[in-house]
Design an enzyme around this catalytic site. Structure first.
Site, mmCIF file in Angstrom:
data_model
loop_
_atom_site.group_PDB
_atom_site.id
_atom_site.type_symbol
_atom_site.label_atom_id
_atom_site.label_comp_id
_atom_site.label_asym_id
_atom_site.label_seq_id
_atom_site.Cartn_x
_atom_site.Cartn_y
_atom_site.Cartn_z
ATOM 1 C CB THR A 1 5.198 3.521 -5.030
ATOM 2 O OG1 THR A 1 5.192 3.847 -3.626
ATOM 3 C CG2 THR A 1 6.181 4.446 -5.740
ATOM 4 C CB ILE B 1 -0.930 0.021 1.228
ATOM 5 C CG1 ILE B 1 -1.817 -1.220 1.257
ATOM 6 C CG2 ILE B 1 -1.783 1.283 1.247
ATOM 7 C CD1 ILE B 1 -2.619 -1.360 2.542
ATOM 8 C CB CYS B 2 1.158 4.253 -0.035
ATOM 9 S SG CYS B 2 1.845 5.914 -0.223
ATOM 10 C CB THR B 3 6.000 4.248 0.692
ATOM 11 O OG1 THR B 3 5.481 4.306 2.018
ATOM 12 C CG2 THR B 3 5.870 5.612 0.023
#
Length: 312
Positions: free
Chosen positions: A123, A103-105
């Site tokens: 990302t 999730i994301c980074t």
């Protein structure tokens, strides 16, 4: 029962917890506990989030198999890389799961573990260039909401994790359930993975509720001619007043703003690759395919066909 494990590390992005709401509401939608979710960390116990709030967790000595691992990122992935213990766990266990997601980074954690090598991934746009530099073996696509490469998923920043989780629900339980969950979460629409991280609505940045409503009306009716009078009637103001609002808040005329929405809609449909350009032109509100091509070149500098390899 489908077991979801949310893996967090010290100073994890607090919004990452919100993805569990998608699975919670999916259980409500089907009226049975299809998903069970557990928060894990390397040693268990309370883990401090990016906002400073502590969240309790279970240690990573997982006995029951996990079907889906969700790895939450941090605000500064280069300053806070994952520990050796977390990396070792993922290397030994993540690929045993049906799917693993960053999730994301959180994608940086998967990258550290070598799980993204020779894969497509995304990302948060602000960190995409760093990922390209640090991990050249990853095919980073920095302008995607989320990407699925076999059983490895990655999402863009923050709220894109909700879209990715909805994508998982759709694969598990079908489109109708995913739509039901999106409605329960009061999400305007469920964004597919192919959509861009950058939104025309955000670029226009309408401040007033009335202008936001006019733009939402336009976006929901792009296959219609959409005159200024149409939009004005939809939000109960005069055409002259609405034109002034557009200029004051977006710096654009209503026609230019609508053209931007048409372009964005057409681009997303082309990238999804399911419909002919003639159908996409019609559904996006262009006069015909040739008109769409003219506007595409004016807006993006490329013809729409260039977004498809070997398709027309």
């Amino acid at each position: 029962m489908h077991r979801v494990g949310l893996l967090i590390t010290d100073r994890f992005q607090v919004l990452g917890l919100s993805t569990l709401s998608v699975f919670e509401f999916a259980n409500q939608a089907i009226k049975e506990p299809f998903y069970t979710c557990t928060v894990y960390s390397e040693r268990g116990g309370p883990v401090k989030s990016s906002y400073g709030v502590g969240v309790d967790s279970q240690p990573l000595d997982v006995e029951a198999p996990i079907d889906t691992w969700l790895v939450v990122g941090v605000l500064t992935p280069l300053e806070l890389p994952a520990t050796a213990g977390v990396i070792s766990f993922l290397q030994n266990n993540a690929l045993k799961a049906r799917r693993v997601a960053g999730i994301c980074t959180g994608a940086f954690v998967l990258a550290q573990a070598g799980l993204l090598s020779d894969r497509r991934a995304t990302t948060h746009w602000a960190h995409a260039q760093n990922m390209k530099t640090l991990y050249p073996a990853i095919r980073v696509e920095e302008d995607r909401i989320f990407i699925i490469d076999d059983h490895v998923w990655t999402s863009a920043g923050l709220t894109a994790g909700l879209d990715m989780a909805l994508g998982m629900v759709e694969k598990d339980l079908g489109t109708d359930i995913a739509r039901n969950v999106a409605h329960r979460l009061v999400m305007h629409h469920r964004r597919s993975g192919g959509q861009t991280q950058h939104s025309e609505m955000l670029a226009l940045a309408p401040r007033s509720d009335r202008l936001q409503s006019a733009l939402e009306y336009a976006r929901n009716n792009l296959n219609k001619p959409l005159t200024v009078e149409d939009l004005a009637d939809a939000v109960h103001v005069s055409a002259r007043q609405l034109s002034r609002l557009f200029r004051a808040e977006t710096g654009k005329s209503p026609a230019k703003a609508i053209e931007g929405l048409r372009l964005e809609n057409a681009r997303l449909m082309i990238e999804q690759g399911r419909l002919s350009l003639d159908v996409i032109a019609r559904e996006s509100g262009f006069r015909d395919r040739r008109h769409m091509r003219e506007v595409f070149i004016r807006g993006y500098g490329i013809p729409p066909q260039s977004l498809r390899t070997g398709k027309s």
